[in-house]
Design a protein around this motif. Structure first.
Motif, short mmCIF file in Angstrom:
data_model
loop_
_atom_site.label_atom_id
_atom_site.label_comp_id
_atom_site.label_asym_id
_atom_site.label_seq_id
_atom_site.Cartn_x
_atom_site.Cartn_y
_atom_site.Cartn_z
N GLY A 286 -0.61 -2.93 3.82
CA GLY A 286 -0.77 -2.05 4.86
C GLY A 286 0.31 -2.28 5.79
N GLU A 287 0.44 -1.31 7.03
CA GLU A 287 1.38 -1.75 8.09
C GLU A 287 0.48 -1.95 9.35
N SER B 220 4.61 -8.65 10.35
CA SER B 220 5.56 -7.84 9.91
C SER B 220 5.55 -6.42 9.97
N SER C 34 10.85 -5.26 8.87
CA SER C 34 11.52 -4.77 7.57
C SER C 34 12.53 -4.14 7.73
N HIS D 16 15.99 -3.84 5.42
CA HIS D 16 16.35 -3.52 4.37
C HIS D 16 17.72 -2.50 4.33
N GLU E 270 13.59 -8.83 7.65
CA GLU E 270 13.68 -9.11 6.32
C GLU E 270 14.55 -7.98 5.60
N TYR F 172 14.18 -8.84 -4.79
CA TYR F 172 13.42 -7.80 -5.03
C TYR F 172 12.62 -8.14 -6.08
N ASN F 173 11.10 -8.02 -6.09
CA ASN F 173 10.18 -8.17 -7.38
C ASN F 173 10.05 -6.89 -7.97
N CYS G 10 5.65 -10.18 -2.92
CA CYS G 10 5.73 -9.18 -1.83
C CYS G 10 5.63 -7.84 -2.56
N GLY G 11 4.81 -7.16 -2.03
CA GLY G 11 4.99 -5.55 -2.34
C GLY G 11 4.20 -5.41 -3.59
N1 SAH Z 1 4.16 -2.84 6.30
C1 SAH Z 1 4.74 -4.11 6.62
C2 SAH Z 1 4.17 -5.57 5.87
C3 SAH Z 1 3.61 -5.22 4.54
S1 SAH Z 1 5.07 -5.65 3.29
C4 SAH Z 1 6.25 -4.40 6.57
O1 SAH Z 1 6.90 -3.33 6.04
O2 SAH Z 1 6.78 -5.18 7.05
C5 SAH Z 1 5.58 -7.06 3.57
C6 SAH Z 1 7.21 -7.09 2.96
O3 SAH Z 1 7.31 -6.92 1.85
C7 SAH Z 1 8.12 -6.00 3.83
O4 SAH Z 1 9.23 -6.48 4.18
C8 SAH Z 1 8.36 -5.36 2.27
O5 SAH Z 1 9.29 -4.39 2.65
C9 SAH Z 1 8.44 -6.22 1.32
N2 SAH Z 1 8.17 -5.70 0.00
C10 SAH Z 1 7.53 -4.52 -0.27
N3 SAH Z 1 7.80 -4.53 -1.62
C11 SAH Z 1 8.50 -5.48 -2.34
C12 SAH Z 1 8.95 -5.99 -3.41
N4 SAH Z 1 8.72 -5.17 -4.64
N5 SAH Z 1 9.87 -7.17 -3.45
C13 SAH Z 1 10.00 -7.69 -2.54
N6 SAH Z 1 9.65 -7.29 -1.14
C14 SAH Z 1 8.85 -6.12 -1.02
#
Ligand code: SAH
Length: 340
Positions: free
Chosen positions: A156-157, A188, A211, A213, A253, A286-287, A330-331
């Protein structure tokens, strides 16, 4: 019926006055809920039965069900079932400094970040305040230990569910509630500018992570649709306003995606973009997931990126990874139950 875990102490005070009772009962009940951790209103001994009966009529004290738990070293993922049978996840990470829990803020997510697995399922609804509070209460109960840190970085956001999020913070931070220190709580966002500005007025000193990126609009537009609504020329000033008003630091992030945002030029541009902002950069390996084509930057390139930032006086760390083996990274928070 509404759930009692959605009420702040202030809400409870108003409620007791509304039902013609005494305000001080609010604090008593709050302590029963968060210090003594009662599970039924029957356990309350210092409020008259007639009043308890009124409360029972208005509020449920029911919890969420935990339908699956997956454990790995230092990490544990919990799958919760909500009253409408929707599912969400939370992740416990055991650090040397304490227990940190990453909670979800919505069922699904509408932000559509291209690299994010949990966003592949569109938002079904916002989580209610009590559903966020109960993720923590239930994990603490199972664990038999205190949660010291909370991050709102699950599904979620959070800034797309702002009001419920704020109530959640007020409840878990309250010294008579769960008493989790504001500086131990992090939210976040992918960059919802109006809410960043609103959050700069919020009195609790909760950490803000963005975030980011990408170092420019071109790359950010490719991977994060929110950037088309709030591009960097709006996001960066909003963050500066936040920093001026709060006197705090912000965390950026930055996921490293192979051949997308991991070049040396990107590192230089990133350092320029944030050069006069009081911040940390958290580089996130990245995962990879089976469903998305993005690839992880290799460790050598991660170190190069890191070194360039360091040389340019950026405070930078590389995030420790947790939970890759159990899809808790994450993610990746998306249960197999609801696989698309
Ligand atoms: N919506 C919010 C919080 C949830 S995501 C946000 O965007 O910050 C939490 C973090 O995980 C974010 O920085 C997001 O970009 C990151 N994230 C999403 N998918 C990922 C992945 N596969 N590997 C690593 N980080 C990831």
């Amino acid at each position: 019926m509404k759930n009692i875990y959605g009420l702040t102490l202030q809400d409870l005070e108003n409620y007791f006055l509304e039902i013609g009772s005494k305000k001080f009962h609010a604090e008593q009940l709050f302590r029963w809920l968060y210090e003594k951790r009662i599970e039924s209103f029957e356990e309350v001994t210092n409020i008259k039965k007639e009043i308890i009966d009124i409360i029972k009529n208005d509020y449920s004290i029911s919890r969420l069900s935990i339908v699956d738990i997956q454990e790995d070293v230092d990490v544990c993922k919990y799958l919760f079932e909500l009253e409408d049978k929707e599912h969400i996840e939370a992740v416990l990470m055991r650090h040397d400094y304490g227990n940190s829990v990453c909670i979800s803020s919505q069922v699904g997510c509408n932000m559509g970040c291209k690299f994010c697995e949990s966003g592949r399922r569109k938002k079904v609804r916002n989580l209610e305040t009590y559903e966020m509070v109960l993720q923590l209460l239930m994990i603490e109960k199972l664990l038999g230990e205190r949660i010291s840190h909370v991050v709102v970085m699950g599904i979620g956001e959070p800034f797309d569910n702002y009001d419920n999020l704020i109530h959640f913070f007020e409840i878990i931070n309250h010294p008579k509630g769960m008493a989790i220190g504001a500086r131990h709580i992090t939210v976040s966002t992918c960059g919802v500018v109006p809410k960043i500005l609103e959050f700069s007025e919020f009195p609790l000193q909760i950490n803000l992570a963005i975030s980011l990126h990408a170092p420019n609009n071109m790359i950010r537009n490719q991977i994060m649709p929110i950037n088309k609504v709030y591009p960097l020329e709006e996001l960066i000033p909003a963050i500066k306003t936040y920093l001026e008003k709060t006197n705090r630091r912000v965390t950026f992030e930055y996921i490293l995606l192979k051949d997308i945002n991991d070049s040396e030029q990107c590192a230089v541009d990133l350092a320029k973009l944030i050069h006069n902002i009081n911040c940390y950069v958290n580089l996130i390996p990245y995962n990879e997931t089976n469903n998305l084509e993005y690839k992880r930057t290799n460790n050598i390139q991660i170190m190069r990126f890191y070194d360039i930032l360091k040389k340019n006086n950026v405070n930078v760390t590389i995030r420790k990874e947790f939970g890759g083996n159990i899809s808790a990274a994450c993610g990746q928070l998306r249960s197999k139950k609801e696989d698309l």
